[in-house]
Design an enzyme around this catalytic site. Structure first.
Site, mmCIF file in Angstrom:
data_model
loop_
_atom_site.group_PDB
_atom_site.id
_atom_site.type_symbol
_atom_site.label_atom_id
_atom_site.label_comp_id
_atom_site.label_asym_id
_atom_site.label_seq_id
_atom_site.Cartn_x
_atom_site.Cartn_y
_atom_site.Cartn_z
ATOM 1 C CG HIS A 143 -0.177 -0.014 2.523
ATOM 2 N ND1 HIS A 143 0.396 1.112 3.072
ATOM 3 C CD2 HIS A 143 0.094 -1.031 3.375
ATOM 4 C CE1 HIS A 143 0.981 0.797 4.209
ATOM 5 N NE2 HIS A 143 0.824 -0.500 4.419
ATOM 6 C CD GLU B 68 2.293 -5.410 7.919
ATOM 7 O OE1 GLU B 68 2.542 -6.604 7.650
ATOM 8 O OE2 GLU B 68 2.972 -4.458 7.483
#
Length: 248
Positions: A9, A87
């Protein structure tokens, strides 16, 4: 030739503030949005036409994917979201400043927490409001599968079944796939694809919003991998990521 593009990202608010983020759902910065659009421009210039995309449940990855597909005029392709692409969970470190934590515990300890393969930070308590079991987006995930902390090994074990059973088999009927996720979840995939050792994976630093291309032959054997972009610029971005957890 078939390809899967892995994309971390764009810069998030806590990336900018140098905080441990993990499963905390922070947004992109203006720079992060610009990085995502830039990645979309680059992929469009290279002629990529994706058949399907995958992302996590966290908005910084979802928004990055949306920006990329918008810039490529490919908003219409099917997108699948999975918590398994989230994550690495940083446990009780989530929200703490990395440099301040390094000043308190030392660079070596913070590097171990950030990048060692099998050592996890101290976990959140069961009743900590940051515990994922209190988050409605994970209501369909069994509590025993939701982490309160993770090592990279734990993250890999969470991700690989989804990679092997869902993402990778898509290549049998698709030519190009995009996966927009996170630094550690993508490192787990890369470790598996390139057979990187537990010791060497510590030194892999993924910059934000730089497409990482993996090419496969018709038998789905990996034949090549490379970053898209200027090599010198990418090297500097990797060094910046490596320095995030050091004392100032």
């Amino acid at each position: 030739m078939k390809s899967i593009v892995l994309l971390r990202h764009g810069e998030s608010i806590w990336n900018k503030e140098n905080r441990f983020t993990g499963w905390t759902d922070v947004d992109l910065t203006e720079k992060g949005v610009a990085e995502a659009y830039r990645a979309g421009n680059l992929l469009k210039e290279k002629g990529y036409v994706f058949n399907k995309a995958y992302t996590s449940y966290l908005k910084r990855a979802v928004k990055t994917l949306n920006c990329v597909l918008d810039r490529m005029d490919q908003d219409w392709i099917p997108v699948e979201k999975s918590w398994r692409l989230n994550e690495k969970h940083y446990g009780s470190l989530q929200g703490l400043n990395k440099s301040e934590t390094a000043q308190k515990y030392g660079d070596e300890q913070v590097l171990i927490w950030r990048r060692s393969y099998d050592i996890a930070p101290l976990p959140l308590s069961e009743d900590d409001p940051r515990n994922p079991r209190f988050d409605i987006r994970y209501k369909d995930v069994p509590d025993k599968e939701l982490p309160r902390t993770e090592s990279l090994k734990d993250t890999v074990e969470r991700i690989l079944p989804y990679w092997k059973e869902v993402i990778f088999p898509t290549l049998r009927t698709a030519d190009q796939i995009l996966v927009a996720a996170h630094g550690n979840s993508l490192r787990g995939i890369i470790k598996y694809l390139k057979n990187i050792s537990d010791e060497e994976i510590v030194h892999l630093n993924l910059p934000t919003a730089v497409p990482y291309v993996f090419e496969f032959d018709d038998d789905l054997k990996l034949v090549n991998d490379y970053f898209l972009g200027d090599p010198e610029e990418i090297k500097k971005l990797m060094e910046a990521v490596a320095n995030q957890g050091k004392k100032k």
